[in-house]
Each structure stands twice: as C-alpha cells, then as structure tokens.
Design a protein around this motif. Structure first.
Motif, PDB file in Angstrom:
ATOM      1  N   ARG A  34      -7.958  53.380  44.262  1.00  0.00           N
ATOM      2  CA  ARG A  34      -7.663  53.734  42.869  1.00  0.00           C
ATOM      3  C   ARG A  34      -8.228  52.677  41.922  1.00  0.00           C
ATOM      4  O   ARG A  34      -8.850  52.996  40.910  1.00  0.00           O
ATOM      5  CB  ARG A  34      -6.145  53.840  42.677  1.00  0.00           C
ATOM      6  CG  ARG A  34      -5.734  54.953  41.746  1.00  0.00           C
ATOM      7  CD  ARG A  34      -4.229  54.967  41.545  1.00  0.00           C
ATOM      8  NE  ARG A  34      -3.907  54.614  40.176  1.00  0.00           N
ATOM      9  CZ  ARG A  34      -2.911  53.835  39.809  1.00  0.00           C
ATOM     10  NH1 ARG A  34      -2.112  53.294  40.725  1.00  0.00           N
ATOM     11  NH2 ARG A  34      -2.708  53.567  38.538  1.00  0.00           N
ATOM     12  N   ILE A  35      -8.021  51.391  42.282  1.00  0.00           N
ATOM     13  CA  ILE A  35      -8.523  50.288  41.457  1.00  0.00           C
ATOM     14  C   ILE A  35     -10.050  50.343  41.384  1.00  0.00           C
ATOM     15  O   ILE A  35     -10.647  50.244  40.305  1.00  0.00           O
ATOM     16  CB  ILE A  35      -8.028  48.931  42.020  1.00  0.00           C
ATOM     17  CG1 ILE A  35      -6.501  48.829  41.876  1.00  0.00           C
ATOM     18  CG2 ILE A  35      -8.728  47.758  41.325  1.00  0.00           C
ATOM     19  CD1 ILE A  35      -5.854  47.752  42.756  1.00  0.00           C
ATOM     20  N   CYS A  36     -10.674  50.544  42.540  1.00  0.00           N
ATOM     21  CA  CYS A  36     -12.150  50.573  42.587  1.00  0.00           C
ATOM     22  C   CYS A  36     -12.690  51.787  41.829  1.00  0.00           C
ATOM     23  O   CYS A  36     -13.704  51.694  41.132  1.00  0.00           O
ATOM     24  CB  CYS A  36     -12.635  50.575  44.039  1.00  0.00           C
ATOM     25  SG  CYS A  36     -12.254  49.036  44.888  1.00  0.00           S
ATOM     26  N   ASP A  37     -11.997  52.923  41.945  1.00  0.00           N
ATOM     27  CA  ASP A  37     -12.429  54.145  41.205  1.00  0.00           C
ATOM     28  C   ASP A  37     -12.466  53.868  39.705  1.00  0.00           C
ATOM     29  O   ASP A  37     -13.406  54.274  39.022  1.00  0.00           O
ATOM     30  CB  ASP A  37     -11.478  55.316  41.499  1.00  0.00           C
ATOM     31  CG  ASP A  37     -11.648  55.863  42.910  1.00  0.00           C
ATOM     32  OD1 ASP A  37     -12.692  55.568  43.548  1.00  0.00           O
ATOM     33  OD2 ASP A  37     -10.738  56.585  43.393  1.00  0.00           O
ATOM     34  N   ILE A  38     -11.431  53.217  39.204  1.00  0.00           N
ATOM     35  CA  ILE A  38     -11.367  52.928  37.757  1.00  0.00           C
ATOM     36  C   ILE A  38     -12.527  52.001  37.362  1.00  0.00           C
ATOM     37  O   ILE A  38     -13.214  52.244  36.368  1.00  0.00           O
ATOM     38  CB  ILE A  38     -10.005  52.286  37.384  1.00  0.00           C
ATOM     39  CG1 ILE A  38      -8.874  53.291  37.619  1.00  0.00           C
ATOM     40  CG2 ILE A  38     -10.012  51.801  35.935  1.00  0.00           C
ATOM     41  CD1 ILE A  38      -7.489  52.666  37.628  1.00  0.00           C
ATOM     42  N   ILE A  39     -12.767  50.964  38.166  1.00  0.00           N
ATOM     43  CA  ILE A  39     -13.851  50.021  37.875  1.00  0.00           C
ATOM     44  C   ILE A  39     -15.197  50.749  37.879  1.00  0.00           C
ATOM     45  O   ILE A  39     -16.016  50.584  36.976  1.00  0.00           O
ATOM     46  CB  ILE A  39     -13.859  48.847  38.881  1.00  0.00           C
ATOM     47  CG1 ILE A  39     -12.603  47.971  38.690  1.00  0.00           C
ATOM     48  CG2 ILE A  39     -15.137  48.015  38.747  1.00  0.00           C
ATOM     49  CD1 ILE A  39     -12.389  46.934  39.787  1.00  0.00           C
ATOM     50  N   LEU A  40     -15.406  51.592  38.877  1.00  0.00           N
ATOM     51  CA  LEU A  40     -16.713  52.230  39.033  1.00  0.00           C
ATOM     52  C   LEU A  40     -16.933  53.354  38.007  1.00  0.00           C
ATOM     53  O   LEU A  40     -18.056  53.650  37.635  1.00  0.00           O
ATOM     54  CB  LEU A  40     -16.865  52.772  40.465  1.00  0.00           C
ATOM     55  CG  LEU A  40     -16.880  51.669  41.531  1.00  0.00           C
ATOM     56  CD1 LEU A  40     -16.893  52.261  42.929  1.00  0.00           C
ATOM     57  CD2 LEU A  40     -18.064  50.727  41.336  1.00  0.00           C
ATOM     58  N   LYS A  41     -15.842  53.929  37.535  1.00  0.00           N
ATOM     59  CA  LYS A  41     -15.933  54.965  36.508  1.00  0.00           C
ATOM     60  C   LYS A  41     -16.327  54.352  35.155  1.00  0.00           C
ATOM     61  O   LYS A  41     -17.066  54.906  34.399  1.00  0.00           O
ATOM     62  CB  LYS A  41     -14.590  55.683  36.388  1.00  0.00           C
ATOM     63  CG  LYS A  41     -14.651  57.002  35.595  1.00  0.00           C
ATOM     64  CD  LYS A  41     -13.358  57.762  35.746  1.00  0.00           C
ATOM     65  CE  LYS A  41     -12.310  57.141  34.847  1.00  0.00           C
ATOM     66  NZ  LYS A  41     -10.975  57.751  35.006  1.00  0.00           N
TER      67      LYS A  41
END
Ligand code: PLP
Length: 355
Positions: free
Chosen positions: A348-355
């Motif tokens: 979830r954390i990585c998804d937000i960063i990559l988005k």
C-alpha cells in the motif's frame, strides 16, 4: 513488546526482593546477557542512550574539538556540546551516509581529541580507516551505535570497534528496555569510571571523586530487556522480510535511491531510508511525505534538519558546511518499518509512492 504474561512473570519476584533499582539482579543479568549477545568484553547499562554517550565522552577525558557528522539524531551533537566540547562537522559519503573518512584528516587541529562517528541507519562506518586515522593522530574514537544493535562485521560485534560505543534501547529502536542504553568498551579500567558517572560521582558511600548526575537503569527496564532479548533475532528476521519487499518494489525506479545492505555486514534492518531526486522522480521528498501523511502513513524525515543547522549552536562555534549531508537531509525519507508491518501494508505504501 513481549507478551504481557512474559513481562509479568519476569518482574514477579521484584515484589519479594523489593529491589527496584541500583544495579539489581535484573540489571546484572541483562548486562551479562548483552556482553554475550553483542560479543563484547564489557557492557555498562544506562537509563537511556543519550546519557550513556555523555558518560562515555566524559570518562575518555576529552577536551577541545571532536570530529563528528551532522547527519544524525540531535543526541550525538547535543552530547558533545553538553560535555563542553566543540563539534567539528565532517561531511558524509553519499552511498551509506556515514562519515566520509577521506575528509576527516583535513579537520584535525592541535585541539582535536576524538572522533565521534555515527553508524547511521545501522550502516557501518569505515571502522578500519577510522582506526588508522585515530592511531596516527592519537585520537579517541567513540561510536554512536544507537542504530546498530546486534550488527556484525563478519563475525565481530560492532561494539568491538573504537574505544567505546553507545547503543540505545529506546522504545523506537530494534531492541528496547522502554528507555535505556549502554556503553560497550574494551578497556576494563573504564568499568569503575562509568559506574561513578551514572551514580552521582560516588565511588563509595563516603567518597565522591567526580561531579556527575544519575543515569542508572532500573529493574523494570532491565526486565523488559531480558524479555525482548529472547525475541530480538526473530524481530530482525521479520524486519529483513519487510525491507526486502520494499527493495523489490522500489529499487530501480527512476529518481529513487533505496537503502541497500553493505557487503560483509550482518544488518539489523533498523531503518529503511529512501532518497527522492525531485527532478528525476517528479515529486520532492516533502511532497511524498505529505501524500503519505494524507493516507495516514507517517514516514519520518530522518535526518532533517542536520545538526549543524540547529539554531541553538548559532554563534557558539564555527559551523563547517557539509553539502552532501545537506542534500541528503532535503531528499531522504525513512519509510515505516517494524517487525509486524504486513507485506500488504508495504504494498500500500509503495503503491502510493509510485502513483
Ligand atoms: C536514539 C538515538 C540516540 C539517543 O538514544 P536514547 O536512548 O533515545 O537516549 C542517540 N543517537 C542516535 C543516532 C539515536 O538514534
């Protein structure tokens, strides 16, 4: 934290002994167990890491200037200044953020008495080069090892390097005694001196050779440590899995530099720092932190500001500029990391960063 029942079991006999602090049975047991776990000759326990560092500095009998880095938690530099010494700021290297050993010697003057480097994020300093410089110039070395509990260089405990090392057992660290810390050291003649430093300057009940405060570890802290020490290897293993997943998701993305293990080092996975290059990544560190915060995820700007920018030092002594430390402090974010962090939350954390 250990299971509640485990802690209760550990403190139970304190209701019989009524011995609550002042080098009790739990304190002594933890001290012995830590000597073994850290593979060091001597451990002296303290009520927190900061006072352990001040005690280490004091018993070394330092004077004048101390070479250190500003890319650290406030404690390192505050300890130096509170001990009446002048910090001389050396820049860090851009790969692992530890002191740049090629810039130490140009900062040495006839007033220099020690080097206080930081094993920042659990990354190990160039301990061999630092030892060589210290020998050549007759300087003491005290490591701020607050981040390196249990870290090993090959089969050597990290606390074996330098004249002394300070470990922190604060609640936020890899191993905790609620609050707590220790000094590890090789010269056994320091045992008595450290003891005097943590106990009001008292050698025995009628003799006070030093001016000192109170920094003893109590039995409830030590009991917490005895419990947590049983589980710390498992905790480090789980942290490793979290870090490996972060690396899988974020390594190789343009504009992102992720933490990587150092060669030959057994890490403790204390922190996961990520550096954002605003131009290449398209968003600044501050913007990323804000976007995570908006989703209820609180990443920390460790270490910003760097300590040579603290207002409390302005006008007190010369401040050396450290451009690499400055740049990293503007771009780095440590992402959430603890043993029980779910892999789905890392995603979830990585998804937000990559988005
Ligand atoms: C936590 C920390 C300290 C201070 O330790 P306490 O146990 O909190 O007093 C010192 N240096 C560094 C780098 C730290 O992260």
């Amino acid at each position: 934290m250990p299971e509640f029942e485990e802690y209760v079991e550990e403190i139970k006999n304190l209701w019989e002994t009524r011995w609550l602090t002042n080098m009790g049975e739990k304190h002594n047991a933890l001290q012995d167990k830590l000597c073994e776990y850290l593979s060091v000759d001597n451990v002296s326990l303290f009520t927190n890491g900061h006072l352990a560092l001040e005690a280490a500095i004091t018993v070394m009998g330092l004077s004048g200037e101390v070479i250190t880095t500003p890319f650290t938690f406030a404690s390192t530099t505050q300890a130096i200044v509170r001990c009446g010494l002048t910090p001389v700021f050396c820049d860090i290297n851009p790969d692992d953020y530890t002191i740049d050993v090629n810039k130490i010697e140009e900062l040495i003057t006839d007033k220099t008495s020690a080097i206080i480097p930081v094993h920042v994020y659990g990354n190990v300093c160039d301990v061999h080069k630092i030892e060589e410089i210290a020998k050549k110039h007759n300087l003491k070395v005290i490591y701020d090892a607050a981040h390196t509990f249990g870290v090993r260089v090959g089969d050597q405990g990290i606390g074996l390097f330098g004249d002394a090392s300070m470990f922190s057992f604060h609640a936020t660290k890899v191993f905790n005694t609620i609050e707590g810390g220790c000094v590890t050291y090789s010269d056994s003649s320091l045992t008595k001196k450290l003891q005097i430093q943590k106990n009001f300057g008292m050698a025995d009940q009628e003799s006070y050779p030093e001016v000192a405060g109170n920094a003893k570890m109590n039995e409830f802290q030590a009991a917490m440590g005895l419990c947590n020490l049983r589980h710390v290897d498992g905790e480090i293993k789980k942290r490793k899995a979290v870090v490996e997943h972060y690396i899988d998701r974020l390594d190789g993305i343009d504009g992102i530099t992720v933490w990587k293990p150092q060669k030959g080092i057994n890490h403790n996975y204390a922190y996961f720092p990520v550096v954002f290059d605003e131009v290449k990544f398209g968003k600044s560190r501050d913007e990323v932190a804000q976007m995570l915060g908006a989703e209820g995820i609180f990443a920390r700007k460790y270490f910003y500001p760097i300590t040579n920018e603290f207002e409390c030092y302005k006008g007190r002594f010369e401040i050396q500029q450290t451009p690499i430390a400055k740049k990293v402090s503007m771009e780095v974010l440590t992402l959430p990391l603890y043993a029980d962090l779910a892999i789905s939350d890392v995603d979830r954390i990585c998804d937000i960063i990559l988005k």
